[in-house]
Design a protein around this motif. Structure first.
Motif, PDB file in Angstrom:
ATOM      1  N   UNK A 167      -5.122  -7.381  -5.966  1.00  0.00           N
ATOM      2  CA  UNK A 167      -5.595  -8.356  -6.948  1.00  0.00           C
ATOM      3  C   UNK A 167      -4.438  -9.192  -7.482  1.00  0.00           C
ATOM      4  N   UNK A 168      -3.306  -8.556  -7.724  1.00  0.00           N
ATOM      5  CA  UNK A 168      -2.149  -9.295  -8.218  1.00  0.00           C
ATOM      6  C   UNK A 168      -1.644 -10.299  -7.180  1.00  0.00           C
TER       7      UNK A 168
ATOM      8  N   UNK B   6       1.957 -11.303  -7.792  1.00  0.00           N
ATOM      9  CA  UNK B   6       2.864 -10.647  -6.866  1.00  0.00           C
ATOM     10  C   UNK B   6       2.926 -11.464  -5.581  1.00  0.00           C
ATOM     11  N   UNK B   7       4.070 -11.462  -4.886  1.00  0.00           N
ATOM     12  CA  UNK B   7       4.130 -12.122  -3.579  1.00  0.00           C
ATOM     13  C   UNK B   7       3.377 -11.316  -2.529  1.00  0.00           C
ATOM     14  N   UNK B   8       2.957 -11.986  -1.462  1.00  0.00           N
ATOM     15  CA  UNK B   8       2.204 -11.324  -0.397  1.00  0.00           C
ATOM     16  C   UNK B   8       2.994 -10.195   0.243  1.00  0.00           C
ATOM     17  N   UNK B   9       4.305 -10.257   0.173  1.00  0.00           N
ATOM     18  CA  UNK B   9       5.147  -9.224   0.786  1.00  0.00           C
ATOM     19  C   UNK B   9       4.989  -7.862   0.124  1.00  0.00           C
TER      20      UNK B   9
END
Length: 739
Positions: A87-88, A94-97
């Motif tokens: 969700x973040x 948050x970054x996708x990483x």
């Protein structure tokens, strides 16, 4: 101050102080003895599940949470689930990483916490039973070095037979191991389906006690009221762990306050074989029973003895069901007003500490404030409360929707892994542990969930266990039974997050449109009642800045440079208006906003409206507006236009509702007052008369002020007779006449 007792509290008749042991004991006619193990425990941590720590150099309160340990443990509570991280990432926080494939992540190296203390058996009995009323995440128990059992449930009691390991004439050392975070549980076990919770807090968060008894032991007593006949149906479960015997089961109803015997005792004679378990059902008449209700939460007790064991349970004479769109309590319609409580989110709040176990704080939360705010009910959401909360609710006359913490709207990976038999077992424990609370009027199997297993299998099985036949609500699965309600979550302002590029985003003026009202009508038809137990989408951090979900809303309604004061004022104004609206059209059996109690933190999604949660002090704007919006005599100005032409006459529709059992009549005043203060610029008056539990509409013509500026349009309904007036407000800008 800590309280004493859980569901096992129902077995305690009197308490004795064991000064040398520092514990409380209870007896009932020298049959059952219950000692409380609440208090301070030593605690340590470990990585391995079967090797206890070398050192127990911290202490922790029971009941309580490990983040209250002294000295503190590093990184306790820090655990992020896959759903939360996803969700973040989706919300670009948050970054996708940071995406993970596992069920969760934590900086902790530990996996378990171990609680340790000693106790002495007060008297030798045939059985010693430890009850850990609620702990997370998972519970295992050792007594005197011998493992006596495990219990996986995070929301239900663990019961452990200590008989074979106990020292009857000396000290007993008890170890209780819990998971340090959800990752310590098998992936087949549910730990709570909250994809918006960042902190997962371990602890024994309900009472711990040891029950000593002879045979036959009383395993449970369920009381189901039948108010039409002034009877109770009592189901008593007995276990005879000794040789065959003749048993006399004796039961007596008493008033909770004063202990006065009511009616005649019920006596049942039965034979029990060696090792036999038996369930006995009786009907007991209560002459001239006093009904339990929010206005008069009258409580009885039932004393039960078996010759070898004794028990006391508390109950109230009340019945609640749904008939069409309405809730019916004790044969009369009732409209539920209040909020949802997300207690387990509050567990992760840096200010939560030991507050949920402080009796004065809990009673202010559940008794004093609801009375002041005109609330009669709550939904306990995404995690159960300690038993003491339900005891207080019983005494306060609150009506509770009690939700099992399943929430699958994010379709979590682990739902496919859950053991369905474990889920069913925990639901059975959930019902068994709570079925005598009169405040619990509606079971709730899930939140916003589309999981057919709950409606197809779980609810039909556990519904049969509850002799009171309470209704069930089941998230977005729809009603499982013919008279069950269902929940709706009309988040109007969610448009700004989920439909940012739409041709039309929600405005409060949309509430005046007939088609908007139809949008909330029942998707399964008018034969089932709707429960609104979430609405608004107007959440703010306690410092006044928007949460992850609401930044787009406040960017629109107050502007990206708005002050905290502007945000708080606007949130209260709009939330109150939506509350008035949801009540005004009499389409919903309950109106509960989200959330009365919630958690603060760096990445919260939802919130409560406390300025100081430690003292339970509301934001002033919230209390000012919401206390009016929830008055039993409700007033709604069906007008949300932002501006009006100066000097023109306008007819305003005022919708009034009366949630009381008496008609209410008086004077309705409508006025334009300058926002900066001062006397009304224009006003009009009308008489009102709203029938009991009814609704009435009034069209009032009022001249718009000739002077341009900012105004409050105020409707005041004054019934007199020592009843405070009800106020509804709209912000209006008066402009020059349009050409």
């Amino acid at each position: 101050m800590y309280w004493i007792g859980t569901s096992t509290r129902q077995t305690i008749v009197r308490t004795l102080l064991w000064v040398g042991l520092g514990m409380l004991a209870s007896t009932a006619g020298a049959q059952r003895v219950t000692i409380s193990l609440n208090g301070s425990w030593a605690i340590g941590d470990s990585v391995e599940p079967n090797v206890s720590p070398y050192a127990f150099d911290h202490t922790v309160p029971v009941p309580g949470l490990v983040h209250s340990a002294k000295p503190a443990f590093a990184d306790v509570d820090k655990y992020q689930t896959q759903e939360f991280i996803g969700t973040m990432i989706q919300d670009k926080v948050f970054p996708a990483s940071e995406a993970i494939e596992t069920l969760g992540r934590t900086p902790q190296t530990r996996m378990f916490f171990w609680y340790k203390r000693s106790f002495r058996a007060p008297v030798r009995k045939q059985r010693a039973l430890l009850v850990v009323n609620k702990a997370q995440f998972g519970t295992a128990v050792w007594l005197n070095g011998k493992k006596v059992g495990e219990h996986m449930g995070c929301f239900t009691p663990g019961r452990f037979d200590l008989t074979q390991a106990i020292h009857w004439n000396g000290e007993n050392q008890i170890l209780i191991r819990i998971g340090a975070h959800p990752g310590a549980l098998p992936s087949t076990v549910i730990y709570g389906g909250d994809g918006e919770k960042e902190f997962w807090t371990p602890g024994i968060y309900d009472d711990v006690s040891v029950i000593f008894s002879e045979a036959p032991a009383i395993e449970s007593v369920q009381v189901a009221p039948h108010i039409e006949t002034s009877d109770i149906v009592v189901e008593t479960e007995l276990t005879n762990s000794g040789p065959a015997r003749q048993v006399t089961l004796h039961q007596q109803v008493k008033t909770w306050k004063g202990g006065r015997a009511v009616g005649q005792p019920a006596v049942e004679h039965l034979s029990m074989a060696a090792g036999e378990s038996k369930t006995v059902r009786q009907t007991i008449h209560i002459p001239d029973a006093i009904l339990w209700s929010p206005d008069n939460p009258f409580l009885y007790t039932l004393d039960t003895t078996s010759g070898g064991d004794s028990s006391t349970v508390r109950f109230g004479m009340r019945e609640l069901h749904f008939d069409g769109q309405r809730a019916i309590l004790n044969g009369k319609p009732i409209y539920l007003r209040g909020a949802s409580i997300t207690l387990h989110r509050f567990f992760g709040d840096p200010n939560s500490a030991e507050l949920p176990w402080d009796d004065a704080w809990v009673r202010k939360l559940l008794v004093e404030i609801p009375k002041r705010m005109h609330w009669n009910g709550f939904r306990i959401c995404i995690g159960p409360a300690p038993q003491h909360w339900l005891d207080v609710a019983d005494e306060a006359g609150l009506l509770l929707q009690y939700e099992f913490p399943i929430w699958d709207d994010r379709k979590p990976l682990h739902m496919e892994l859950w053991d369905k038999n474990e889920i069913l077992t925990e639901f059975k424990e959930y019902v068994r542990d709570n079925w005598n609370h009169p405040s619990l009027v509606l079971w709730d199997a899930s939140n916003e969930t589309h999981w057919s297993y709950l409606g197809d299998t779980v609810i039909p099985q556990v519904r049969k266990m509850d002799l009171s036949d309470r209704p069930w609500e089941n998230g977005y699965n729809g009603p499982q039974g013919p008279n069950d309600p269902y929940e709706i979550h009309p988040y109007k302002f969610a448009d700004y997050l989920f439909r940012p590029h739409s041709d039309h985003l929600f405005e409060m003026s949309d509430l005046e449109k007939p088609e908007e009202i139809k949008l909330e009508w029942k998707p399964t038809g008018p034969e089932h009642a709707t429960i609104i137990n979430e609405y608004d989408w107007l959440w703010l951090h306690r410092d006044g800045h928007p949460t992850i979900l609401t930044q787009p809303v406040f960017d629109h309604v107050t502007g990206p440079k708005a002050t905290a004061d502007q945000n708080f004022s606007t949130a209260a104004y709009l939330l109150a208006g939506l509350t008035e609206y949801h009540r005004a059209f009499r389409k919903h059996a309950a109106v509960f906003y989200l959330a009365y109690l919630d958690g603060e933190g760096p990445h919260i999604f939802t919130c409560d409206y406390f300025r100081d949660v430690r003292t339970l002090e509301f934001q002033p704007y919230f209390e000012d507006y919401m206390k009016e919006a929830f008055r039993p005599l409700g007033v709604y100005i069906n007008f949300w236009q932002p501006k009006l032409d100066a000097g023109v006459k306008h007819t305003f529709r005022i919708i009034m509702v009366n949630d009381t059992e008496q008609s209410m009549a008086g004077k309705l005043t409508l006025a334009f007052e300058p926002s900066a203060g001062g006397a009304a610029a224009t006003h009009a008056e009308a008489a009102f008369d709203v029938p009991a539990l009814g609704q009435a509409n009034y069209d009032v013509e009022l001249a718009v002020p000739r002077t341009q500026g900012e105004y409050l349009l105020k409707a005041v309904a004054d019934p007199g007779h020592s009843v405070s007036p009800t106020l509804s407000r709209r912000k209006v800008r008066v402009t020059e006449v349009s050409r």
